[in-house]
Scaffold this active site. Structure first.
Site, PDB file in Angstrom:
ATOM      1  N   GLU A  82      -1.147  -6.119  16.992  1.00 38.88           N
ATOM      2  CA  GLU A  82      -2.178  -5.140  16.612  1.00 38.88           C
ATOM      3  C   GLU A  82      -3.054  -5.718  15.512  1.00 38.88           C
ATOM      4  OE1 GLU A  82      -0.199  -1.602  15.277  1.00 38.88           O
ATOM      5  OE2 GLU A  82       0.958  -1.411  17.122  1.00 38.88           O
TER       6      GLU A  82
ATOM      7  N   LYS B 232      -4.636  -5.761  11.870  1.00 35.46           N
ATOM      8  CA  LYS B 232      -4.207  -5.266  10.560  1.00 35.46           C
ATOM      9  C   LYS B 232      -5.446  -4.739   9.840  1.00 35.46           C
ATOM     10  CE  LYS B 232      -1.312  -6.556   6.635  1.00 35.46           C
ATOM     11  NZ  LYS B 232      -2.138  -5.959   5.609  1.00 35.46           N
TER      12      LYS B 232
ATOM     13  N   ASP C 277      -7.929  -3.261   7.242  1.00 34.16           N
ATOM     14  CA  ASP C 277      -7.981  -3.500   5.809  1.00 34.16           C
ATOM     15  C   ASP C 277      -8.493  -2.249   5.100  1.00 34.16           C
ATOM     16  OD1 ASP C 277      -7.736  -4.814   3.467  1.00 34.16           O
ATOM     17  OD2 ASP C 277      -9.501  -6.084   3.717  1.00 34.16           O
TER      18      ASP C 277
ATOM     19  N   TYR D 261      -1.252   3.981  13.694  1.00 26.60           N
ATOM     20  CA  TYR D 261      -0.507   2.904  14.353  1.00 26.60           C
ATOM     21  C   TYR D 261       1.001   3.117  14.375  1.00 26.60           C
ATOM     22  CZ  TYR D 261      -0.840   1.525   9.416  1.00 26.60           C
ATOM     23  OH  TYR D 261      -0.852   1.516   8.055  1.00 26.60           O
TER      24      TYR D 261
ATOM     25  N   LYS E 286      -1.627 -12.956   7.791  1.00 29.86           N
ATOM     26  CA  LYS E 286      -2.839 -12.721   6.996  1.00 29.86           C
ATOM     27  C   LYS E 286      -3.848 -13.828   7.255  1.00 29.86           C
ATOM     28  CE  LYS E 286      -1.859 -10.019   3.240  1.00 29.86           C
ATOM     29  NZ  LYS E 286      -2.577  -9.114   2.476  1.00 29.86           N
TER      30      LYS E 286
ATOM     31  N   CYS F 186     -40.137  -6.885 -14.622  1.00 26.83           N
ATOM     32  CA  CYS F 186     -39.980  -6.605 -13.199  1.00 26.83           C
ATOM     33  C   CYS F 186     -40.568  -7.770 -12.402  1.00 26.83           C
ATOM     34  CB  CYS F 186     -40.683  -5.300 -12.835  1.00 26.83           C
ATOM     35  SG  CYS F 186     -40.695  -5.003 -11.054  1.00 26.83           S
TER      36      CYS F 186
ATOM     37  N   CYS G 242     -36.727  -1.017 -13.456  1.00 26.39           N
ATOM     38  CA  CYS G 242     -38.141  -1.086 -13.776  1.00 26.39           C
ATOM     39  C   CYS G 242     -38.662   0.346 -13.910  1.00 26.39           C
ATOM     40  CB  CYS G 242     -38.879  -1.816 -12.655  1.00 26.39           C
ATOM     41  SG  CYS G 242     -40.666  -1.560 -12.719  1.00 26.39           S
TER      42      CYS G 242
ATOM     43  N   CYS H 214     -45.129   0.502  -9.097  1.00 23.91           N
ATOM     44  CA  CYS H 214     -44.383  -0.685  -8.660  1.00 23.91           C
ATOM     45  C   CYS H 214     -44.184  -0.589  -7.133  1.00 23.91           C
ATOM     46  CB  CYS H 214     -43.045  -0.721  -9.404  1.00 23.91           C
ATOM     47  SG  CYS H 214     -42.030  -2.124  -8.988  1.00 23.91           S
TER      48      CYS H 214
HETATM   49  S1  IVH Z   1       2.721  -1.055  10.539  1.00 19.53           S
HETATM   50  C1  IVH Z   1       6.856  -0.089   8.862  1.00 19.53           C
HETATM   51  N1  IVH Z   1       0.410  -1.622  11.649  1.00 19.53           N
HETATM   52  O1  IVH Z   1      -0.595  -3.123   6.342  1.00 19.53           O
HETATM   53  C2  IVH Z   1       5.569  -0.601   9.385  1.00 19.53           C
HETATM   54  N2  IVH Z   1       0.534  -1.585   9.272  1.00 19.53           N
HETATM   55  O2  IVH Z   1       2.019  -4.293   4.459  1.00 19.53           O
HETATM   56  C3  IVH Z   1       4.406   0.076   8.819  1.00 19.53           C
HETATM   57  N3  IVH Z   1      -1.598  -1.999   8.137  1.00 19.53           N
HETATM   58  O3  IVH Z   1       1.126  -0.775   4.428  1.00 19.53           O
HETATM   59  C4  IVH Z   1       3.165  -0.666   8.890  1.00 19.53           C
HETATM   60  N4  IVH Z   1      -2.794  -2.249   9.960  1.00 19.53           N
HETATM   61  O4  IVH Z   1      -1.148  -0.093   5.290  1.00 19.53           O
HETATM   62  C5  IVH Z   1       1.082  -1.467  10.497  1.00 19.53           C
HETATM   63  N5  IVH Z   1      -1.583  -2.062  12.759  1.00 19.53           N
HETATM   64  C6  IVH Z   1      -0.918  -1.902  11.621  1.00 19.53           C
HETATM   65  C7  IVH Z   1      -1.536  -2.018  10.353  1.00 19.53           C
HETATM   66  C8  IVH Z   1      -0.768  -1.854   9.197  1.00 19.53           C
HETATM   67  C9  IVH Z   1      -2.815  -2.231   8.637  1.00 19.53           C
HETATM   68  C10 IVH Z   1      -1.282  -1.963   6.690  1.00 19.53           C
HETATM   69  C11 IVH Z   1      -0.422  -0.811   6.261  1.00 19.53           C
HETATM   70  C12 IVH Z   1       0.804  -1.419   5.616  1.00 19.53           C
HETATM   71  C13 IVH Z   1       0.363  -2.832   5.368  1.00 19.53           C
HETATM   72  C14 IVH Z   1       1.498  -3.804   5.601  1.00 19.53           C
END
Ligand code: IVH
Length: 663
Positions: free
Chosen positions: A111, A113, A115, A222, A309, A403, A421, A427
């Site tokens: 999946e 991640k 941000d 998720y 990451k 300016c 300004c 302006c």
């Molecule tokens: S699963 C027990 N899935 O990343 C598993 N986390 O350190 C729970 N995050 O705190 C997390 N996308 O805030 C999961 N597709 C995803 C995610 C995700 C972002 C974040 C989440 C978590 C941190 C992992």
């Protein structure tokens, strides 16, 4: 159909439309139709406070009560994930799983991640009852009021949902919304957020949920937790959650081998640029829930999941020059122009430096070799300077004192990061910026004129101030290059149509420094005609909700200028709305009665009670005086108000008693 049924139908209808728009990305009705139905619902709810429901789609606008957040204990701890940074570490994770299953016949769900900031949302009988931040993993902040305003989060579930359910996910701020928000903050002299993650987290912690409602937040879920289903796999539980109305990312893949996993990683390392929001890596989860259980947890992380990451990519480049942009309120923003460099798949040549403090913190000198980074965030930023390559005799980048466009001496107010300004009238970028702000969707909504057209109209000398829009003729526009009859007529129609835009949006459209959408609404309520606002004293302004000294002084400064007063009478003569329209009364139960509200209330926000009183003909006063008929008293109300009301013999009533008065 009776009103109760009608309210229910409207709520169901609007919930479905929200789901179509914000979750499925496929609206089926027009915005206008949506607004009409919403208006109808709000009116009915006003007339029937007994049917109040915190999960009504009308509540997505938030409320103006300021509350500290309550702490809540998570039913199950919200753990974080272990991190990996390269393919070898991903392989180690994979091999550990293979070893503990004893075979290689397992699936890994890959999946994105997201941000942002993690969230836990609880539903009981299909209704959202609580949302909490991760906090320290065990105890988080109750942010239900703010989460309710996020349109892609269902308030009421659909389909065959379990009676008790916890969903976990990530609240994010898409990049375009983040940039617009930061620009707004820069315009009003506030510090911009460093990245969309901070902006999302900060928005969730806003004390005032009507402000949170203005923030462009979104949410991907998720993780599903419920005891009522016997799912075999994680992917199956997400499929169900999608059917209950949640926004589940389509960008996931079940992988049966390490090679497939690597493929997903490689694919998204490049494709993440094309997403409208930031991701900072990939998450791998064992799909089989039995296997998940067998693997269990360490003290901090699940053993069945891990994240990868993305590397923050860096590149070096030489600073060519710092240029300075002047915004509509005169704020001067420095931008670094660099020799083009290749960075994480794109060519980068510009990065914002935000303000003079940032330049100073970096210690930036002319011709410096700068280190530019793209981390989880796609927007590049200068993170450092290669001092070894500093040119001899290079002098520090000096923020201009005048300016860059009109030459007026810049001003920096105490405690503010931005220089601006003050030459508002002459302006050019400020004038054009104001024109563009005036026609924007949330202001006068003249969408037939785009930003470029506004600039062209200014350059051609046809529109020098916002009042000139209303003097444009069809012939003026058709005379411009690139305009045909239809587009010219559209512009004229759009301008004509804008005369119906309500007073509070006209106030916002004027572009008075620090008067944003929310403040404009409050001012319109407190000063229902433009004349009353123009004559307002500093004290009267300060008594208005949301208006502090900075805003009050800015409003006074605006109306102290003759040219602005002339502009207002010009706009009024052109037919713009310069007073608050009286909405039709729900009843005349409170006509002739004057009210003061104080404290907080169990079932309604102060704004809701005010709206209720006004919709039944009552008038609101800002302070207790001999003219006050009723003081509506909530919890924690100021003792001085109570004392004064008692002294003056004013009837003090509760929230419930107010509702009884209305009947
Ligand atoms: S699963 C027990 N899935 O990343 C598993 N986390 O350190 C729970 N995050 O705190 C997390 N996308 O805030 C999961 N597709 C995803 C995610 C995700 C972002 C974040 C989440 C978590 C941190 C992992």
């Amino acid at each position: 159909m009776n009103d109760e049924q009608h309210i229910k139908e409207l709520r169901d209808f609007l919930n479905t439309q929200n789901h179509n728009y914000y979750v499925l990305n496929s609206p089926v009705i027009s915005d206008q139709e949506f607004d009409t139905k919403m208006h109808e619902l709000i009116e009915l709810e006003k007339a029937h406070p007994e049917f109040f429901d915190p999960n009504s789609p009308s509540q997505r606008v938030g409320s103006d009560i300021n509350l500290e957040f309550e702490q809540v204990r998570h039913e199950r701890p919200m753990l974080s994930l272990g991190n990996t940074y390269n393919k070898e570490e991903i392989a180690e994770f994979y091999q550990r799983i293979a070893k503990s299953t004893g075979n290689s016949n397992f699936e890994i769900m890959c999946e994105l991640k997201f941000d942002g900031t993690s969230i836990s949302i609880i539903y009981e009988n299909g209704k959202l009852i609580r949302a909490a931040t991760r906090g320290n993993g065990t105890i988080g902040d109750d942010v239900t009021r703010n989460v309710r305003t996020i349109k892609s989060i269902p308030l009421n579930l659909i389909g065959d949902y379990p009676s008790y359910l916890e969903m976990r996910g990530e609240i994010i701020m898409p990049r375009d919304g983040f940039e617009a928000l930061n620009q707004q903050r820069i315009d009003i002299g506030e510090m911009p957020f460093a990245n969309p993650r901070n902006a999302a987290a900060g928005s969730l912690k806003l004390q005032n949920s009507s402000q949170a409602a203005q923030r462009p937040l979104d949410c991907f879920l998720y993780y599903t937790i419920t005891d009522e289903r016997e799912y075999k796999t994680h992917s199956e539980s997400l499929d169900d959650a999608r059917n209950w109305g949640f926004k589940i990312s389509p960008h996931c893949k079940l992988c049966k081998s390490l090679d497939e996993i690597y493929e997903f990683v490689d694919e998204w390392t490049i494709k993440r640029e094309s997403l409208p929001y930031d991701i900072d890596g990939i998450v791998f989860k064992v799909n089989d829930l039995r296997l998940q259980q067998d693997l269990g947890f360490t003290a901090k992380n699940p053993r069945w999941a891990i994240s990868y990451k993305f590397k923050a990519e860096q590149a070096h480049s030489r600073l060519i020059e710092v240029t300075y942009q002047v915004g509509r309120t005169g704020t001067v923003t420095p931008v670094a122009n660099m020799e083009p460099m290749q960075l994480a798949g794109t060519v980068v040549k510009r990065a914002t430096l935000h303000n003079a403090d940032i330049i100073e913190q970096l210690g930036l000198h002319e011709g410096d070799t700068v280190v530019v980074e793209k981390g989880g965030e796609i927007i590049p930023k200068i993170v450092g300077i290669d001092l070894d390559r500093r040119l001899p005799d290079a002098s520090p980048v000096a923020f201009p004192q005048k300016c860059p466009v009109c030459g007026t001496a810049l001003i920096r107010e105490e405690g503010e990061a931005a220089y601006y300004c003050p030459n508002q009238e002459h302006c050019p970028p400020q004038i054009v910026g104001r024109l563009i702000h005036f026609i924007a969707r949330k202001a006068m909504n003249i969408d037939s004129i785009g930003e470029e057209t506004a600039e062209l109209l200014y350059k051609e000398g046809l529109v020098k101030n916002i009042g000139d829009f209303y003097r444009l003729t069809f012939d003026d526009i058709i005379g411009l290059e690139g305009f045909k009859e239809t587009s010219a007529q559209n512009i004229i129609n759009g301008i004509e149509e804008s005369k119906k835009v309500p007073y509070e949006r006209v106030l916002f459209a004027l572009g008075i420094r620090y008067v944003g959408e929310v403040v404009a609404k409050k001012i319109a309520n407190a000063f229902p005609t433009i004349e009353s606002l123009m004559d307002a004293t500093r004290m009267q302004l300060l008594l208005t909700e949301e208006v502090g000294e900075k805003i009050a002084d800015s409003i006074l400064a605006y109306f102290s200028k003759d040219e602005n007063r002339t502009l207002i009478s010009d706009l009024k003569a052109c037919g713009l709305q310069m007073e608050k329209k009286q909405t039709q009364l729900a009843s005349d139960a409170l006509v002739g009665k004057q009210f003061v509200i104080s404290g907080t209330f169990a079932n309604h926000s102060r704004d809701e009670l005010k709206a209720l009183i006004e919709s039944h003909g009552g008038k609101m006063l800002s302070g207790v005086s001999s003219k006050t008929d009723y003081l509506v008293a909530g919890e924690n109300m100021g003792p001085s108000k109570l004392e004064k009301a008692n002294k003056l013999g004013i009837t003090i009533i509760s929230e419930d008693e107010l509702l009884e008065l209305i009947g």
